[in-house]
Design a protein around this motif. Structure first.
Motif, short mmCIF file in Angstrom:
data_model
loop_
_atom_site.label_atom_id
_atom_site.label_comp_id
_atom_site.label_asym_id
_atom_site.label_seq_id
_atom_site.Cartn_x
_atom_site.Cartn_y
_atom_site.Cartn_z
N LEU A 1 85.77 63.48 55.04
CA LEU A 1 84.84 63.10 56.11
C LEU A 1 84.22 64.31 56.81
O LEU A 1 83.06 64.28 57.18
N SER A 2 85.00 65.36 57.01
CA SER A 2 84.45 66.55 57.68
C SER A 2 83.41 67.23 56.80
O SER A 2 82.36 67.68 57.28
N GLU A 3 83.67 67.31 55.48
CA GLU A 3 82.67 67.86 54.56
C GLU A 3 81.42 67.02 54.55
O GLU A 3 80.29 67.53 54.48
N MET A 4 81.59 65.72 54.64
CA MET A 4 80.45 64.80 54.65
C MET A 4 79.57 65.04 55.87
O MET A 4 78.34 65.11 55.78
N LEU A 5 80.20 65.19 57.03
CA LEU A 5 79.46 65.39 58.27
C LEU A 5 78.72 66.73 58.26
O LEU A 5 77.53 66.80 58.59
N VAL A 6 79.42 67.79 57.88
CA VAL A 6 78.80 69.12 57.86
C VAL A 6 77.67 69.17 56.83
O VAL A 6 76.58 69.70 57.10
N GLY A 7 77.92 68.60 55.65
CA GLY A 7 76.92 68.64 54.60
C GLY A 7 75.67 67.86 54.94
O GLY A 7 74.55 68.26 54.61
N SER A 8 75.83 66.73 55.63
CA SER A 8 74.67 65.88 55.91
C SER A 8 73.70 66.50 56.89
O SER A 8 72.53 66.10 56.95
N ILE A 9 74.16 67.49 57.70
CA ILE A 9 73.25 68.13 58.66
C ILE A 9 72.80 69.52 58.18
O ILE A 9 72.09 70.22 58.90
N SER A 10 73.22 69.88 56.97
CA SER A 10 72.79 71.15 56.38
C SER A 10 71.67 70.86 55.38
O SER A 10 71.92 70.34 54.29
N ILE A 11 70.44 71.18 55.76
CA ILE A 11 69.28 70.77 54.97
C ILE A 11 68.50 72.00 54.49
O ILE A 11 67.83 72.67 55.30
N PRO A 12 68.55 72.34 53.22
CA PRO A 12 67.80 73.48 52.67
C PRO A 12 66.34 73.11 52.41
O PRO A 12 65.89 73.00 51.26
N TYR A 13 65.58 72.92 53.48
CA TYR A 13 64.24 72.34 53.38
C TYR A 13 63.24 73.25 52.67
O TYR A 13 62.12 72.82 52.35
N ARG A 14 63.59 74.52 52.43
CA ARG A 14 62.66 75.42 51.75
C ARG A 14 62.90 75.49 50.24
O ARG A 14 62.15 76.14 49.53
N ASN A 15 63.94 74.84 49.77
CA ASN A 15 64.26 74.87 48.34
C ASN A 15 63.45 73.81 47.60
O ASN A 15 63.57 72.62 47.90
N PRO A 16 62.60 74.21 46.63
CA PRO A 16 61.76 73.22 45.93
C PRO A 16 62.55 72.18 45.15
O PRO A 16 62.13 71.03 45.02
N ASP A 17 63.71 72.57 44.62
CA ASP A 17 64.53 71.59 43.89
C ASP A 17 65.08 70.53 44.84
O ASP A 17 65.16 69.34 44.49
N TYR A 18 65.46 70.97 46.03
CA TYR A 18 65.92 70.02 47.04
C TYR A 18 64.78 69.08 47.45
O TYR A 18 64.96 67.86 47.56
N LEU A 19 63.60 69.64 47.67
CA LEU A 19 62.44 68.84 48.07
C LEU A 19 62.07 67.83 46.99
O LEU A 19 61.64 66.72 47.29
N TYR A 20 62.23 68.23 45.73
CA TYR A 20 61.90 67.33 44.62
C TYR A 20 62.83 66.11 44.62
O TYR A 20 62.38 64.97 44.48
N LEU A 21 64.12 66.36 44.83
CA LEU A 21 65.07 65.23 44.87
C LEU A 21 64.88 64.41 46.15
O LEU A 21 65.08 63.19 46.14
N ALA A 22 64.50 65.07 47.24
CA ALA A 22 64.20 64.32 48.46
C ALA A 22 63.03 63.38 48.22
O ALA A 22 63.04 62.22 48.65
N ALA A 23 61.99 63.88 47.52
CA ALA A 23 60.84 63.04 47.19
C ALA A 23 61.26 61.89 46.29
O ALA A 23 60.78 60.74 46.45
N ALA A 24 62.17 62.15 45.35
CA ALA A 24 62.65 61.09 44.47
C ALA A 24 63.38 60.02 45.26
O ALA A 24 63.24 58.82 44.99
N ASN A 25 64.17 60.42 46.25
CA ASN A 25 64.87 59.45 47.09
C ASN A 25 63.91 58.62 47.92
O ASN A 25 64.12 57.42 48.14
N ILE A 26 62.84 59.25 48.41
CA ILE A 26 61.82 58.49 49.15
C ILE A 26 61.13 57.50 48.23
O ILE A 26 60.92 56.33 48.58
N GLY A 27 60.79 57.96 47.03
CA GLY A 27 60.14 57.08 46.06
C GLY A 27 61.05 55.97 45.56
O GLY A 27 60.60 54.90 45.14
N ALA A 28 62.38 56.21 45.66
CA ALA A 28 63.34 55.19 45.24
C ALA A 28 63.50 54.09 46.28
O ALA A 28 64.11 53.06 46.00
N VAL A 29 62.95 54.31 47.46
CA VAL A 29 63.10 53.34 48.55
C VAL A 29 61.87 52.46 48.71
O VAL A 29 61.97 51.25 48.87
#
Length: 420
Positions: free
Chosen positions: A178-206
């Motif tokens: 649970l502690s890893e989950m909490l820390v990880g969920s607020i750590s956002i590498p918003y400048r990483n293109p691979d992260y942004l690509y998967l974020a876009a995929a999650n938006i498109g999945a909704v």
């Protein structure tokens, strides 16, 4: 005595209200269960493997956005009595209606490839070749729709879709920290293109085009009235929360297991995900539970996506379309549905490596968001009766949320592809 009479009256009123509530419930829950389709499950799993819990918060941020979008389809259907394609045609003309129908067709094809790939993947977990599993799935989908009324199709879709609840067991069995989950969920590498690509995929999945078409057409086909609006909104809200909880469960399960031991893994198929999870869940339990979840996701999404296209195309061209009509009375409607199912199964049978397109299909949905949400908001402003149109602070809230969502989806998709 008076207390007894009052209690009896209250119980009687509640007894009459419950069947009415259950009669209205359905379209929102069905479309939301379909929203967590095979492509969405693989996208959520890949998110957990590659980025741990860093995309977990996004799943919950998307709940109100999903509700906001689909509530507009409910409002449009109830107060106009027309489906999405028909309303675009009557409000903006045939040209725009055809643009929306083409986009719907592309999204439907992408969805069906992922759904049948998932169904075939579940069959392969038990040694069942595709030339057996795919025809069985296709025939089942045809029989469910062609031999049933709307209410029966809805009930079957809900029953099948509820197998997705198995993903909650998968997440629980993974024993996430649970502690890893909490820390990880607020750590956002918003400048990483691979992260942004998967974020876009999650938006498109909704938010997918066929969801908008399906729910509006289903509510219209069910002939819900203005006095049903509140219950229909609850139907949509409960479904929106449930689908994102399922996405979160898949992400958590994969982050807590594969993401911890093999964060560089690439999960592009149901088989790979199941095999990667079996060391933690056990071979028998892992295959059975994960397989049931994927099977439920794939089958209900295949029904919804195919019906959405059959309804949408009929609304643009004008052919008769309703699950309340006999197949001989609406042969084009049932024919288009059958063609979608058969073509989807056949393509996956011929080109089995199409499972690698799962994440890409979701990104494609994200890139189509400006068109989908643009039409939806424009209809809510122009096509609804004056008293029920979007206006004031809620209109601007919807516009801003839609604009930000579209921008994130498009930018993330283009960034991940190296185009920006």
């Amino acid at each position: 005595m008076l207390d007894e009479v009052a209690t009896s009256h209250t119980s009687s009123r509640a007894g009459r209200r419950l069947p009415r509530l259950l009669a209205v419930f359905g379209p929102g829950l069905v479309v939301m269960l379909a929203d967590t389709d095979v492509g969405s499950v693989i996208t959520a799993g890949q998110s957990g493997v590659q980025w741990g819990y860093k995309l977990l918060a996004l799943q919950f941020v998307l709940v109100p956005i999903l509700y906001m979008v689909q509530e507009l389809t409910v409002r449009l259907a109830i107060f106009t009595g027309r489906g999405h394609g028909e309303l675009i045609r009557d409000t903006f003309g045939k040209g725009w209606a055809w643009i929306s129908a083409v986009g719907l067709g592309v999204a439907t094809l992408g969805a069906l490839l992922t759904e049948f790939s998932g169904v075939a993947g579940v069959g392969e977990l038990y040694g069942l070749p595709r030339y057996i599993s795919l025809p069985i799935a296709a025939i089942t989908l045809l029989v469910v729709v062609i031999t049933g009324s709307y209410r029966r199709v809805e009930r079957v879709a809900i029953a099948v879709g509820l197998f997705e609840l198995a993903f909650f067991f998968v997440a629980w069995a993974a024993h996430p920290n649970l502690s890893e989950m909490l820390v990880g969920s607020i750590s956002i590498p918003y400048r990483n293109p691979d992260y942004l690509y998967l974020a876009a995929a999650n938006i498109g999945a909704v938010v997918m085009p066929w969801m908008v078409f399906y729910q509006q057409s289903a509510v219209a086909d069910k002939r819900l009235r203005p006095d049903h609006l509140t219950v229909a909104r609850w139907d949509t809200a409960i479904g929106a929360l449930l689908t994102q909880l399922i996405m979160a469960a898949v992400l958590i399960a994969c982050a807590a297991t594969i993401g911890r031991t093999n964060p560089g893994a690439s999960l592009s198929s149901v088989g790979q995900m199941s095999q990667a999870l079996t060391p933690f869940l056990g071979n028998t339990v892992g295959n059975m539970v994960f397989g049931l979840g994927v099977l439920g996701a794939g089958m209900v999404a295949a029904i919804v996506a195919s019906l959405a296209f059959a309804w949408g195309l009929g609304e643009v061209t004008g052919y008769r379309r309703s699950l309340e009509l006999h197949p001989l009375e609406a042969h084009w409607f049932y024919g288009v549905y059958a063609l979608c199912v058969v073509v989807g199964a056949a393509v996956v049978g011929v080109w089995p490596d199409l499972v690698s397109l799962n994440v890409g299909v979701q990104v494609m949905n994200a890139l189509m968001l400006p068109i989908v949400l643009g039409f939806l908001i424009a209809l809510a402003v122009q096509a609804l009766p004056q008293a029920h149109r979007l206006r004031g602070w809620y209109l601007w809230t919807v516009v801003i949320v839609a604009a930000v969502t579209c921008a994130l989806g498009v930018f993330g998709g283009l960034s991940g592809a190296g185009l920006v």
